[in-house]
Design a protein around this motif. Structure first.
Motif, PDB file in Angstrom:
ATOM      1  N   TYR A 148      -2.628   3.731  -4.415  1.00  7.54           N
ATOM      2  CA  TYR A 148      -3.324   2.561  -5.500  1.00  7.54           C
ATOM      3  C   TYR A 148      -3.005   1.070  -4.910  1.00  7.54           C
ATOM      4  O   TYR A 148      -1.727   1.029  -4.321  1.00  7.54           O
ATOM      5  CB  TYR A 148      -2.873   2.841  -7.061  1.00  7.54           C
ATOM      6  CG  TYR A 148      -3.514   4.086  -7.728  1.00  7.54           C
ATOM      7  CD1 TYR A 148      -4.587   4.132  -8.141  1.00  7.54           C
ATOM      8  CD2 TYR A 148      -2.658   5.262  -7.666  1.00  7.54           C
ATOM      9  CE1 TYR A 148      -4.903   5.232  -8.639  1.00  7.54           C
ATOM     10  CE2 TYR A 148      -3.223   6.373  -8.283  1.00  7.54           C
ATOM     11  CZ  TYR A 148      -4.319   6.203  -9.007  1.00  7.54           C
ATOM     12  OH  TYR A 148      -4.734   7.604  -9.600  1.00  7.54           O
ATOM     13  N   PRO A 149      -3.652   0.361  -5.265  1.00  6.05           N
ATOM     14  CA  PRO A 149      -3.362  -0.976  -4.574  1.00  6.05           C
ATOM     15  C   PRO A 149      -2.278  -1.694  -5.491  1.00  6.05           C
ATOM     16  O   PRO A 149      -1.965  -1.378  -6.527  1.00  6.05           O
ATOM     17  CB  PRO A 149      -4.679  -1.871  -4.971  1.00  6.05           C
ATOM     18  CG  PRO A 149      -5.395  -1.228  -5.886  1.00  6.05           C
ATOM     19  CD  PRO A 149      -5.064   0.340  -5.739  1.00  6.05           C
ATOM     20  N   PRO A 150      -1.487  -2.353  -4.862  1.00  8.68           N
ATOM     21  CA  PRO A 150      -0.139  -2.912  -5.350  1.00  8.68           C
ATOM     22  C   PRO A 150      -0.534  -4.121  -6.171  1.00  8.68           C
ATOM     23  O   PRO A 150      -1.622  -4.634  -6.095  1.00  8.68           O
ATOM     24  CB  PRO A 150       0.698  -3.477  -4.220  1.00  8.68           C
ATOM     25  CG  PRO A 150      -0.121  -3.728  -3.124  1.00  8.68           C
ATOM     26  CD  PRO A 150      -1.191  -2.578  -3.181  1.00  8.68           C
ATOM     27  N   LYS A 151       0.419  -4.457  -7.339  1.00  6.17           N
ATOM     28  CA  LYS A 151      -0.012  -5.637  -8.089  1.00  6.17           C
ATOM     29  C   LYS A 151      -0.279  -7.101  -7.390  1.00  6.17           C
ATOM     30  O   LYS A 151       0.935  -7.332  -6.629  1.00  6.17           O
ATOM     31  CB  LYS A 151       1.069  -5.759  -9.250  1.00  6.17           C
ATOM     32  CG  LYS A 151       0.967  -6.743 -10.168  1.00  6.17           C
ATOM     33  CD  LYS A 151       0.009  -6.652 -11.279  1.00  6.17           C
ATOM     34  CE  LYS A 151       0.040  -7.791 -12.281  1.00  6.17           C
ATOM     35  NZ  LYS A 151      -0.555  -9.037 -11.993  1.00  6.17           N
ATOM     36  N   ILE A 152      -0.970  -7.725  -7.862  1.00  8.71           N
ATOM     37  CA  ILE A 152      -1.274  -9.156  -7.305  1.00  8.71           C
ATOM     38  C   ILE A 152      -0.263  -9.917  -8.139  1.00  8.71           C
ATOM     39  O   ILE A 152      -0.163  -9.961  -9.252  1.00  8.71           O
ATOM     40  CB  ILE A 152      -2.627  -9.586  -7.312  1.00  8.71           C
ATOM     41  CG1 ILE A 152      -3.427  -8.787  -6.434  1.00  8.71           C
ATOM     42  CG2 ILE A 152      -2.635 -11.319  -6.917  1.00  8.71           C
ATOM     43  CD1 ILE A 152      -5.042  -9.058  -6.739  1.00  8.71           C
ATOM     44  N   PRO A 153       0.830 -10.732  -7.520  1.00  7.99           N
ATOM     45  CA  PRO A 153       1.723 -11.370  -8.203  1.00  7.99           C
ATOM     46  C   PRO A 153       1.208 -12.499  -9.216  1.00  7.99           C
ATOM     47  O   PRO A 153       0.146 -13.149  -8.685  1.00  7.99           O
ATOM     48  CB  PRO A 153       2.575 -11.911  -7.213  1.00  7.99           C
ATOM     49  CG  PRO A 153       2.587 -11.142  -6.027  1.00  7.99           C
ATOM     50  CD  PRO A 153       1.103 -10.586  -6.110  1.00  7.99           C
ATOM     51  N   LYS A 296       6.926   2.557  -2.016  1.00 11.46           N
ATOM     52  CA  LYS A 296       5.745   2.446  -1.265  1.00 11.46           C
ATOM     53  C   LYS A 296       5.645   0.867  -1.169  1.00 11.46           C
ATOM     54  O   LYS A 296       5.244   0.516  -0.167  1.00 11.46           O
ATOM     55  CB  LYS A 296       4.469   3.016  -1.640  1.00 11.46           C
ATOM     56  CG  LYS A 296       4.489   4.626  -1.728  1.00 11.46           C
ATOM     57  CD  LYS A 296       3.129   5.263  -2.625  1.00 11.46           C
ATOM     58  CE  LYS A 296       3.194   6.510  -2.652  1.00 11.46           C
ATOM     59  NZ  LYS A 296       1.933   7.103  -3.512  1.00 11.46           N
ATOM     60  N   VAL A 297       5.976   0.354  -2.318  1.00 13.34           N
ATOM     61  CA  VAL A 297       5.864  -1.021  -2.345  1.00 13.34           C
ATOM     62  C   VAL A 297       7.354  -1.573  -2.566  1.00 13.34           C
ATOM     63  O   VAL A 297       7.740  -1.091  -3.640  1.00 13.34           O
ATOM     64  CB  VAL A 297       4.679  -1.641  -3.434  1.00 13.34           C
ATOM     65  CG1 VAL A 297       4.725  -3.076  -3.518  1.00 13.34           C
ATOM     66  CG2 VAL A 297       3.448  -0.948  -2.976  1.00 13.34           C
ATOM     67  N   SER A 298       7.607  -2.870  -2.072  1.00 13.04           N
ATOM     68  CA  SER A 298       8.858  -3.687  -2.667  1.00 13.04           C
ATOM     69  C   SER A 298       8.586  -4.940  -3.354  1.00 13.04           C
ATOM     70  O   SER A 298       7.254  -5.407  -3.218  1.00 13.04           O
ATOM     71  CB  SER A 298       9.783  -3.963  -1.406  1.00 13.04           C
ATOM     72  OG  SER A 298       8.977  -4.918  -0.547  1.00 13.04           O
TER      73      SER A 298
END
Length: 430
Positions: A148-153, A296-298
Motif C-alpha cells: 500500500y502507498p505510504p502516508k503523505i506527511p 517497508k517504510v521508515s
C-alpha cells in the motif's frame, strides 16, 4: 485479493494442530438484516478456503439471535505474525450466506490468525429492496502483508480558523464517520456511513496484528482514534468541500476495508477506550498521530507499528510506547461527549441490588432490545436490578460475545446503548 499459493495451501492443509492450538483460530459469524439490523435466523453459511472454493469446510446455521456456532479453523503458525517476513501470517476463508427472503451474499478473504477469534458481521439485503446492496465482498490484504502507498506527511496539529463552522468547539466522539473508499479526489469512490467504533475496529484489524501484545494494540488503537478525531474535530475534508470525514487511502488516512472481519482482542480494547484520544499540553485538538510500519517504510518522529510491537514485547505500557515515539509530552485525554448514546455510563458497575434511574434506563433499553433479539427475556422497568434483570443482562452478553457476568460494566453498558440505538432506527444510514 490476496490468496495463498498452491504451496502455501498445501502447507496449511498439512498442518497438524498442536495441543496448545497454536495453529488454530476461531470464526464467529453474526447475520443481520441490512435494512433494520434485525437478526436473521436460519441463515445457511458455507465456509471454504478462499484459495480452494470447491471444497466445503463447514456448514453452519444461525440461531434466533442471528449467531452461527463458533467454528475452529486452521491458521498459519503464530510466529509468522511476530516479525516481518514474506510468509502470510493469516489464513483466508470465504463464506456464502443464504436465507429465505434475502439475497445471497459471498464474502472472500476473511482473515484468521493463530489463537484469535475473528468476528464477521454479515448484512443481508431483502429480495424486495429497491437498491440492491453489494453481494460479493472481497477483503483485501492486510497492510503489513500487502503493498500500500505510504502516508503523505502532514503537520500533527492543524492550523485552522475557529469560525464555528469549520472547527468544532469541543472534542466529541461521533456516532458515525463517513468513509470515502479511495483517494480524496476520486469521484468514483463510494462513501460508507460507519459507526465510529466499528470504523476503529476495522482499521486496527487492517493495520496491526491481533496476536501482538495488549499494550501494543492499545497504543496503536489510541493513535488511530486520535488521528480520526483530528479529522472529525477540524472537519478537514468537509472544509475542503468534500462530503466525507476520512478516506480509506493509506497515503492520506488509514486503511478501511468495507465488510471486513475484525478480531475480538482488538474489538475489546476499542470498546474499553473509545472515549480517549491523544493530546499535548495547551492544544485543544486531538493530535494527528501518524505512523508507518517501520519495515517497508521508515518514518522518523512517528510511531512504527513493528517498533511498537517490539516495545510491547519488552513490557512497555501503551503510554510508554506512545511517548517513546511521540515524546514525553503526549498524554491520553477523554472526549467531552459521545454522540448517539442515550445515557452515559454511571461510572460504576450495576448488579444485583442496584436501584435508581440508571437501572431504569438500562431496563428500558433491554426491554426494547428484547423485541428484536427475542432470546433476551423481557424485563420489568421498575428501577430495581433483580434476578430477572440479571438474567436479561447475562443473555445479552451471551448473544453479543461479552463475558457472561450478569453485571453491567463499562463495556456492557455501551454495547447495550449501541444495540438499543440500532434497533430503534427503522433504517440504517448508508
Amino acid at each position: 485479493m490476496n490468496q495463498y499459493t498452491e504451496k502455501d495451501l498445501q502447507a496449511l492443509q498439512d498442518v497438524t494442530p498442536r495441543q496448545d492450538n497454536i495453529d488454530e483460530g476461531q470464526l464467529r459469524i453474526r447475520v443481520a438484516s441490512q435494512s433494520d439490523g434485525r437478526p436473521v435466523e436460519n441463515a445457511r453459511i458455507t465456509i471454504t478456503y478462499t484459495g480452494g472454493p470447491q471444497d466445503t469446510i463447514e456448514e453452519l446455521t444461525t440461531d434466533i439471535s442471528g449467531n452461527a456456532p463458533v467454528v475452529t479453523l486452521r491458521t498459519p503458525p503464530l510466529e509468522y505474525s511476530m516479525q516481518p517476513q514474506d510468509r502470510q501470517p493469516y489464513a483466508e476463508y470465504s463464506i456464502i450466506v443464504q436465507a429465505e427472503g434475502y439475497r445471497e451474499i459471498e464474502i472472500s478473504g476473511i482473515e484468521l490468525m493463530s489463537q484469535q477469534i475473528s468476528e464477521q458481521q454479515v448484512r443481508m439485503e431483502a429480495l424486495d429492496a429497491a437498491v440492491p446492496a453489494e453481494n460479493n465482498l472481497v477483503i483485501g490484504a492486510h497492510t503489513l502483508y500487502g503493498n500500500y502507498p505510504p502516508k503523505i506527511p502532514e503537520e500533527e496539529v492543524k492550523t485552522v480558523t475557529d469560525t464555528g463552522e469549520i472547527v468544532l468547539s469541543r472534542v466529541v466522539i461521533p456516532e458515525y464517520v463517513v468513509v470515502h473508499d479511495g483517494t480524496p479526489g476520486d469521484n468514483t469512490a463510494r462513501n460508507y456511513y460507519v459507526r465510529y467504533r466499528d470504523y476503529i475496529k476495522n482499521v486496527a484489524s487492517s493495520e496491526i496484528y491481533a496476536t501482538w501484545p495488549d499494550a501494543t494494540i492499545r497504543a496503536n488503537v489510541l493513535a488511530i482514534m486520535s488521528f480520526t478525531l483530528n479529522r472529525v474535530y477540524t472537519e478537514w475534508y468537509r472544509g475542503k468541500g468534500y462530503q466525507f470525514t476520512i478516506t480509506s487511502s493509506t497515503a492520506y488516512d488509514h486503511k478501511f476495508i468495507p465488510g471486513r472481519n475484525y478480531y475480538q482482542s482488538i474489538s475489546r480494547i476499542v470498546d474499553e477506550q473509545f472515549e480517549n484520544y491523544l493530546s499535548r499540553p495547551n492544544i485543544t485538538q486531538p493530535i494527528l498521530t501518524q505512523y508507518c510500519d517501520g519495515d517497508k517504510v521508515s518514518c522518523p518522529n512517528w510511531m512504527t507499528q513493528w517498533g511498537s510491537k517490539y516495545l510491547g514485547d519488552q513490557g512497555y505500557s501503551a503510554i510508554e510506547i506512545l511517548r517513546y515515539f511521540y515524546g514525553n509530552d503526549m498524554f491520553i485525554n477523554v472526549a467531552e461527549g459521545i454522540s448517539g448514546i442515550p445515557a452515559s455510563w454511571p461510572g460504576y458497575n450495576l448488579g444485583l441490588g442496584a436501584t435508581g434511574d440508571k437501572v431504569r434506563q438500562l431496563q428500558q433499553q433491554l426491554a426494547r432490545i428484547s423485541k428484536t433479539y427475542t432470546a433476551i427475556p423481557t424485563v420489568r422497568v421498575d428501577g430495581v436490578y433483580g434476578p430477572s434483570t440479571q438474567q436479561a443482562v447475562r443473555t445479552f452478553q451471551q448473544v453479543f460475545g461479552l463475558p457472561q457476568t450478569g453485571v453491567v460494566d463499562y463495556n456492557t453498558w455501551y454495547e447495550i446503548s449501541n444495540i438499543y440505538v440500532a434497533v430503534t432506527r427503522i433504517a440504517e444510514l448508508r
